[in-house]
Design a protein around this motif. Structure first.
Motif, PDB file in Angstrom:
ATOM      1  N   ASN A  46       0.750  -1.458   0.033  1.00 58.95           N
ATOM      2  CA  ASN A  46       0.060  -0.034   0.045  1.00 58.95           C
ATOM      3  C   ASN A  46       0.928   1.197  -0.195  1.00 58.95           C
ATOM      4  O   ASN A  46       1.551   1.398   0.985  1.00 58.95           O
ATOM      5  CB  ASN A  46      -0.905  -0.147   1.165  1.00 58.95           C
ATOM      6  N   ASP A  56       0.375   4.376  -0.174  1.00 61.91           N
ATOM      7  CA  ASP A  56      -0.128   5.546   0.905  1.00 61.91           C
ATOM      8  C   ASP A  56       0.346   5.128   2.384  1.00 61.91           C
ATOM      9  O   ASP A  56       1.011   6.157   3.000  1.00 61.91           O
ATOM     10  CB  ASP A  56      -1.744   5.773   1.064  1.00 61.91           C
ATOM     11  N   TRP A 111      -2.132   6.558  11.028  1.00 59.32           N
ATOM     12  CA  TRP A 111      -2.760   5.844   9.902  1.00 59.32           C
ATOM     13  C   TRP A 111      -3.841   4.913  10.678  1.00 59.32           C
ATOM     14  O   TRP A 111      -4.864   5.093  10.323  1.00 59.32           O
ATOM     15  CB  TRP A 111      -1.657   4.742   9.557  1.00 59.32           C
TER      16      TRP A 111
END
Lengths: 98, 237
Positions: B162, B164, B227
């Motif tokens: 991922n 991001d 996150w």
């Protein structure tokens, strides 16, 4: 029973060296009774795994931050000049394989 | 075919590390796809890959940015990262006749840069002592958590692809204090054995455990904030 502070340090060490039997028991026992330290341990294990695997992806194109996208144009040109210069210097000596 | 060490390499560059062991390590790295993070063609396009390394100027165009990002993640300083990439290309020039195919060349570049990162740390050891028993703000005086780790609904090991998430990882790494970040980089990102990290950084095992503990705790806390609790739809258990 060891404190959560000690267990956090021990949890980190368990990723870097072999634990003694005493340490393993202390870790297991504490985690059995302390959900917070159990979560901490699982999260460190997960992060370790993602970082080792992701280190390949981390520097891939698209994983950008303002300072991390690529060589500056100036430096790119400098390296290329230097390499071509070295190449020319070397060719007359017959060392260039190409 | 073997050539001597380039006479024009910057002085002070630690080729002493390039013994037989290093070569063996680099050979084994070349076969490990995990350690060939740059095994994709940035500028070429098309399915081809093994068209050969091309000219030295093309090397820089083709591999320079990826190598720079590799170094930047590990030394966190633009000039240093660019210096290491430059040294890597100059070393490649010297060894260029030994390359067969572009992907093997990539592996060689990454392997060489990886060693240059380690050498950089060896040459630039930070002075000063390490407080082995720091006041740790995550814990109360009695050793309990001030704020116990929250439950994460996502399994971090599923996030390796991922982008991001990985961008947040990079940002969090810049928030880890100097020596702890160095230790973490060598141990986790470069996957050196702990004993070797001690030798490179010139710290005792006891100090290394503390540094790595601090780095991991800081990374964990940063990722939790940025996150795991910042995502919509992710709730604490």
């Amino acid at each position: 029973m060891r404190s959560c502070r000690e267990i956090a340090l021990l949890t980190s060490q368990s990723l870097d060296r072999r634990m003694t039997l005493r340490e393993r028991v202390a870790l297991r026992f504490h985690i059995l009774l302390c959900a917070a330290c159990g979560r901490y341990r699982m999260q460190l294990l997960g992060l370790e795994a993602v970082l080792r695997r992701g280190a390949a992806t981390l520097e891939g194109p698209g994983a950008r931050d303002p300072a991390g996208d690529g060589l500056s144009a100036e430096r790119r040109a400098r390296i290329q000049r230097q390499m071509i210069g070295t190449d020319e210097h070397r060719s007359p000596g017959g060392l260039d394989a190409r | 075919m073997t050539r001597g060490v380039a006479p024009y390499l910057p002085s002070g560059w630690g080729w002493r590390a390039m013994g037989a062991g290093t070569v063996a390590m680099m050979t084994s790295m070349a076969s490990s796809s995990e350690l060939d993070p740059l095994g994709r063609d940035e500028r070429g396009g098309g399915p081809c890959c093994d068209r050969g390394p091309g000219s030295p100027a093309e090397w820089v165009d083709r591999h320079g940015d990826a190598l720079f990002r590799y170094a930047m993640l590990r030394v966190r300083d633009r000039d240093t990262a660019e210096d290491l990439v430059q040294e890597t290309f100059l070393a490649a020039l010297e060894a260029s006749s030994t390359f067969r195919g572009d992907s093997a060349f990539r592996s060689w570049l990454v392997g060489t840069l990886r060693h240059k990162v380690v050498d950089h740390y060896r040459r630039h050891r930070r002075g000063g002592s390490i407080d082995a028993a720091p006041t740790d703000s995550a814990f109360r005086e009695d050793g309990r958590w001030v704020e116990p780790p929250a439950g994460w609904s996502a399994d971090p090991s599923e996030l390796a692809e991922n982008r991001d998430f990985l961008a947040v990882v990079r940002q969090c790494l810049t928030g880890v204090p100097g020596r702890a970040a160095d230790a973490f980089t060598l141990r986790v990102l470069n996957e050196l054995p702990a004993t070797e990290v001690c030798e490179v950084l010139g710290v005792s095992p006891g100090n290394l455990w503390v540094l790595l503990h601090r780095a991991r705790a800081k990374m964990r806390a940063c990722l939790e904030v940025r996150w795991f609790s910042a995502r919509p739809g992710v709730t604490s258990q």
